[in-house]
Design a protein around this motif. Structure first.
Motif, PDB file in Angstrom:
ATOM      1  N   GLY A 158     -13.312 -20.107  23.588  1.00  0.00           N
ATOM      2  CA  GLY A 158     -12.741 -19.822  25.074  1.00  0.00           C
ATOM      3  C   GLY A 158     -11.166 -19.171  25.284  1.00  0.00           C
ATOM      4  N   ARG A 159     -11.232 -20.971  25.119  1.00  0.00           N
ATOM      5  CA  ARG A 159      -9.886 -21.577  25.439  1.00  0.00           C
ATOM      6  C   ARG A 159      -8.792 -21.270  23.841  1.00  0.00           C
ATOM      7  NH1 ARG A 159      -9.468 -26.659  26.706  1.00  0.00           N
ATOM      8  NH2 ARG A 159     -10.471 -26.154  28.655  1.00  0.00           N
ATOM      9  N   LEU A 160      -9.172 -21.232  22.907  1.00  0.00           N
ATOM     10  CA  LEU A 160      -8.301 -20.355  21.266  1.00  0.00           C
ATOM     11  C   LEU A 160      -8.046 -19.472  21.841  1.00  0.00           C
ATOM     12  CD1 LEU A 160      -7.529 -22.182  19.233  1.00  0.00           C
ATOM     13  CD2 LEU A 160      -9.452 -21.922  17.502  1.00  0.00           C
ATOM     14  N   ALA A 161      -9.407 -18.919  21.924  1.00  0.00           N
ATOM     15  CA  ALA A 161      -9.080 -17.147  22.092  1.00  0.00           C
ATOM     16  C   ALA A 161      -8.261 -16.788  22.704  1.00  0.00           C
ATOM     17  CB  ALA A 161     -10.938 -16.022  22.446  1.00  0.00           C
ATOM     18  N   MET A 162      -7.808 -17.054  23.709  1.00  0.00           N
ATOM     19  CA  MET A 162      -7.027 -16.956  24.740  1.00  0.00           C
ATOM     20  C   MET A 162      -5.597 -17.503  24.101  1.00  0.00           C
ATOM     21  SD  MET A 162      -8.817 -17.619  28.980  1.00  0.00           S
ATOM     22  CE  MET A 162      -7.859 -19.088  28.250  1.00  0.00           C
ATOM     23  N   GLN A 163      -5.416 -18.332  23.825  1.00  0.00           N
ATOM     24  CA  GLN A 163      -4.330 -18.652  23.050  1.00  0.00           C
ATOM     25  C   GLN A 163      -3.421 -17.732  21.280  1.00  0.00           C
ATOM     26  OE1 GLN A 163      -4.494 -22.928  22.187  1.00  0.00           O
ATOM     27  NE2 GLN A 163      -4.905 -23.643  24.436  1.00  0.00           N
ATOM     28  N   VAL A 164      -4.859 -17.519  21.167  1.00  0.00           N
ATOM     29  CA  VAL A 164      -3.921 -16.772  19.487  1.00  0.00           C
ATOM     30  C   VAL A 164      -3.922 -15.494  20.273  1.00  0.00           C
ATOM     31  CG1 VAL A 164      -5.103 -15.002  18.093  1.00  0.00           C
ATOM     32  CG2 VAL A 164      -6.158 -18.107  18.117  1.00  0.00           C
ATOM     33  N   ARG A 165      -5.115 -14.603  21.480  1.00  0.00           N
ATOM     34  CA  ARG A 165      -4.319 -13.535  21.571  1.00  0.00           C
ATOM     35  C   ARG A 165      -3.020 -13.670  23.066  1.00  0.00           C
ATOM     36  NH1 ARG A 165      -9.701 -13.261  24.241  1.00  0.00           N
ATOM     37  NH2 ARG A 165     -11.626 -12.533  23.379  1.00  0.00           N
ATOM     38  N   ALA A 166      -2.369 -14.317  23.221  1.00  0.00           N
ATOM     39  CA  ALA A 166      -1.166 -14.451  24.335  1.00  0.00           C
ATOM     40  C   ALA A 166      -0.427 -14.440  22.447  1.00  0.00           C
ATOM     41  CB  ALA A 166      -1.395 -15.602  24.925  1.00  0.00           C
ATOM     42  N   ASP A 167      -0.392 -14.879  22.022  1.00  0.00           N
ATOM     43  CA  ASP A 167       0.340 -15.325  20.791  1.00  0.00           C
ATOM     44  C   ASP A 167       0.524 -14.185  19.995  1.00  0.00           C
ATOM     45  OD1 ASP A 167       2.259 -17.158  18.873  1.00  0.00           O
ATOM     46  OD2 ASP A 167       0.563 -17.019  17.528  1.00  0.00           O
ATOM     47  N   LEU A 168      -0.587 -13.547  19.904  1.00  0.00           N
ATOM     48  CA  LEU A 168      -0.314 -11.710  19.277  1.00  0.00           C
ATOM     49  C   LEU A 168       0.605 -11.091  19.997  1.00  0.00           C
ATOM     50  CD1 LEU A 168      -4.015 -11.998  17.156  1.00  0.00           C
ATOM     51  CD2 LEU A 168      -1.582 -12.180  16.020  1.00  0.00           C
ATOM     52  N   ARG A 169      -0.258 -11.123  21.077  1.00  0.00           N
ATOM     53  CA  ARG A 169       0.599 -10.351  21.882  1.00  0.00           C
ATOM     54  C   ARG A 169       2.645 -10.721  21.957  1.00  0.00           C
ATOM     55  NH1 ARG A 169      -3.286 -10.980  25.910  1.00  0.00           N
ATOM     56  NH2 ARG A 169      -5.206  -9.715  25.682  1.00  0.00           N
ATOM     57  N   THR A 170       2.923 -11.411  22.178  1.00  0.00           N
ATOM     58  CA  THR A 170       4.326 -11.477  21.498  1.00  0.00           C
ATOM     59  C   THR A 170       4.962 -11.290  20.840  1.00  0.00           C
ATOM     60  OG1 THR A 170       3.962 -13.846  20.800  1.00  0.00           O
ATOM     61  CG2 THR A 170       4.171 -13.633  23.214  1.00  0.00           C
ATOM     62  N   ARG A 171       4.266 -11.219  19.457  1.00  0.00           N
ATOM     63  CA  ARG A 171       5.009 -10.839  18.124  1.00  0.00           C
ATOM     64  C   ARG A 171       4.832  -9.677  18.191  1.00  0.00           C
ATOM     65  NH1 ARG A 171       2.504 -15.507  13.915  1.00  0.00           N
ATOM     66  NH2 ARG A 171       2.605 -17.159  15.105  1.00  0.00           N
ATOM     67  N   PRO A 172       5.469  -9.019  17.153  1.00  0.00           N
ATOM     68  CA  PRO A 172       6.211  -7.472  17.084  1.00  0.00           C
ATOM     69  C   PRO A 172       5.472  -7.491  16.222  1.00  0.00           C
ATOM     70  CG  PRO A 172       7.895  -8.416  16.375  1.00  0.00           C
ATOM     71  CD  PRO A 172       7.423  -9.598  17.085  1.00  0.00           C
ATOM     72  N   PRO A 173       4.922  -6.244  15.415  1.00  0.00           N
ATOM     73  CA  PRO A 173       4.689  -5.678  14.264  1.00  0.00           C
ATOM     74  C   PRO A 173       5.135  -5.620  13.499  1.00  0.00           C
ATOM     75  CG  PRO A 173       4.032  -3.830  15.926  1.00  0.00           C
ATOM     76  CD  PRO A 173       4.754  -5.050  16.864  1.00  0.00           C
ATOM     77  N   ALA A 174       3.892  -5.986  12.079  1.00  0.00           N
ATOM     78  CA  ALA A 174       5.374  -6.808  10.426  1.00  0.00           C
ATOM     79  C   ALA A 174       5.700  -5.111  10.299  1.00  0.00           C
ATOM     80  CB  ALA A 174       4.604  -6.603   9.710  1.00  0.00           C
ATOM     81  N   ASP A 175       4.766  -3.430  10.927  1.00  0.00           N
ATOM     82  CA  ASP A 175       4.816  -2.429  10.112  1.00  0.00           C
ATOM     83  C   ASP A 175       4.320  -1.434  11.170  1.00  0.00           C
ATOM     84  OD1 ASP A 175       4.913   0.272   9.285  1.00  0.00           O
ATOM     85  OD2 ASP A 175       3.420  -0.605   7.027  1.00  0.00           O
ATOM     86  N   ARG A 176       5.330  -1.083  12.263  1.00  0.00           N
ATOM     87  CA  ARG A 176       5.257  -0.870  13.046  1.00  0.00           C
ATOM     88  C   ARG A 176       4.605   0.835  13.113  1.00  0.00           C
ATOM     89  NH1 ARG A 176       7.392  -2.578  17.580  1.00  0.00           N
ATOM     90  NH2 ARG A 176       8.994  -3.597  17.196  1.00  0.00           N
ATOM     91  N   GLY A 177       4.573   1.498  11.770  1.00  0.00           N
ATOM     92  CA  GLY A 177       3.931   2.430  11.431  1.00  0.00           C
ATOM     93  C   GLY A 177       2.134   2.459  10.914  1.00  0.00           C
ATOM     94  N   TYR A 178       1.906   1.095  11.225  1.00  0.00           N
ATOM     95  CA  TYR A 178       0.842   0.803  10.055  1.00  0.00           C
ATOM     96  C   TYR A 178      -0.650   1.624  10.973  1.00  0.00           C
ATOM     97  CZ  TYR A 178      -3.042  -1.735   8.371  1.00  0.00           C
ATOM     98  OH  TYR A 178      -4.255  -2.019   7.884  1.00  0.00           O
ATOM     99  N   TRP A 179      -0.564   1.077  12.375  1.00  0.00           N
ATOM    100  CA  TRP A 179      -1.454   1.899  12.793  1.00  0.00           C
ATOM    101  C   TRP A 179      -1.902   3.285  13.334  1.00  0.00           C
ATOM    102  CZ3 TRP A 179      -5.379  -1.746  12.651  1.00  0.00           C
ATOM    103  CH2 TRP A 179      -5.367  -2.810  12.751  1.00  0.00           C
ATOM    104  N   ALA A 180      -1.182   4.051  12.877  1.00  0.00           N
ATOM    105  CA  ALA A 180      -0.754   5.255  12.885  1.00  0.00           C
ATOM    106  C   ALA A 180      -1.180   6.179  11.598  1.00  0.00           C
ATOM    107  CB  ALA A 180       0.718   5.972  13.622  1.00  0.00           C
ATOM    108  N   ALA A 181      -1.045   5.462  10.187  1.00  0.00           N
ATOM    109  CA  ALA A 181      -1.157   5.325   9.615  1.00  0.00           C
ATOM    110  C   ALA A 181      -2.495   5.150   8.903  1.00  0.00           C
ATOM    111  CB  ALA A 181       0.243   5.039   8.667  1.00  0.00           C
ATOM    112  N   ALA A 182      -3.032   4.028   9.621  1.00  0.00           N
ATOM    113  CA  ALA A 182      -4.646   4.219   9.287  1.00  0.00           C
ATOM    114  C   ALA A 182      -5.431   4.831  10.058  1.00  0.00           C
ATOM    115  CB  ALA A 182      -4.908   2.515   9.199  1.00  0.00           C
ATOM    116  N   GLY A 183      -5.041   5.096  11.396  1.00  0.00           N
ATOM    117  CA  GLY A 183      -5.941   6.007  11.836  1.00  0.00           C
ATOM    118  C   GLY A 183      -6.110   7.378  11.011  1.00  0.00           C
ATOM    119  N   PRO A 184      -7.415   8.163  12.128  1.00  0.00           N
ATOM    120  CA  PRO A 184      -8.025   8.831  11.153  1.00  0.00           C
ATOM    121  C   PRO A 184      -6.950  10.441  11.222  1.00  0.00           C
ATOM    122  CG  PRO A 184      -8.477   8.693  13.270  1.00  0.00           C
ATOM    123  CD  PRO A 184      -8.047   7.704  13.219  1.00  0.00           C
TER     124      PRO A 184
END
Length: 88
Positions: A54-80
């Motif tokens: 649980g502690r590791l999961a919180m650290q990974v989530r916090a780290d991922l929230r601070t990083r900008p997405p590599a490709d900002r349009g990725y999820w929009a293109a991947a969505g339906p």
């Protein structure tokens, strides 16, 4: 239809099952003192692993929230595709 011999077999089977159950219970109780430390250690290990995961999961989530997405349009293109939306 159960014959008289069948009743004897049923009674004998119940008696044998009862003997086996008693024997297994006795042998299990004799081994219990040597097994308790293992079970205790397994319980402690499971608790520690759960807490640390649980502690590791919180650290990974916090780290991922601070990083900008590599490709900002990725999820929009991947969505339906939404009706009327132009796909590029």
């Amino acid at each position: 239809m159960v014959r008289p011999a069948g009743f004897a077999a049923l009674a004998l089977g119940a008696e044998v099952r009862q003997r086996v159950r008693r024997r297994l219970t006795r042998s299990w109780l004799r081994r219990l003192p040597s097994v308790v430390p293992l079970l205790f250690g397994a319980g402690i290990g499971a608790t520690v692993n759960r807490r640390d995961t649980g502690r590791l999961a919180m650290q990974v989530r916090a780290d991922l929230r601070t990083r900008p997405p590599a490709d900002r349009g990725y999820w929009a293109a991947a969505g339906p595709a939404v009706e009327g939306e132009v796909i590029r």
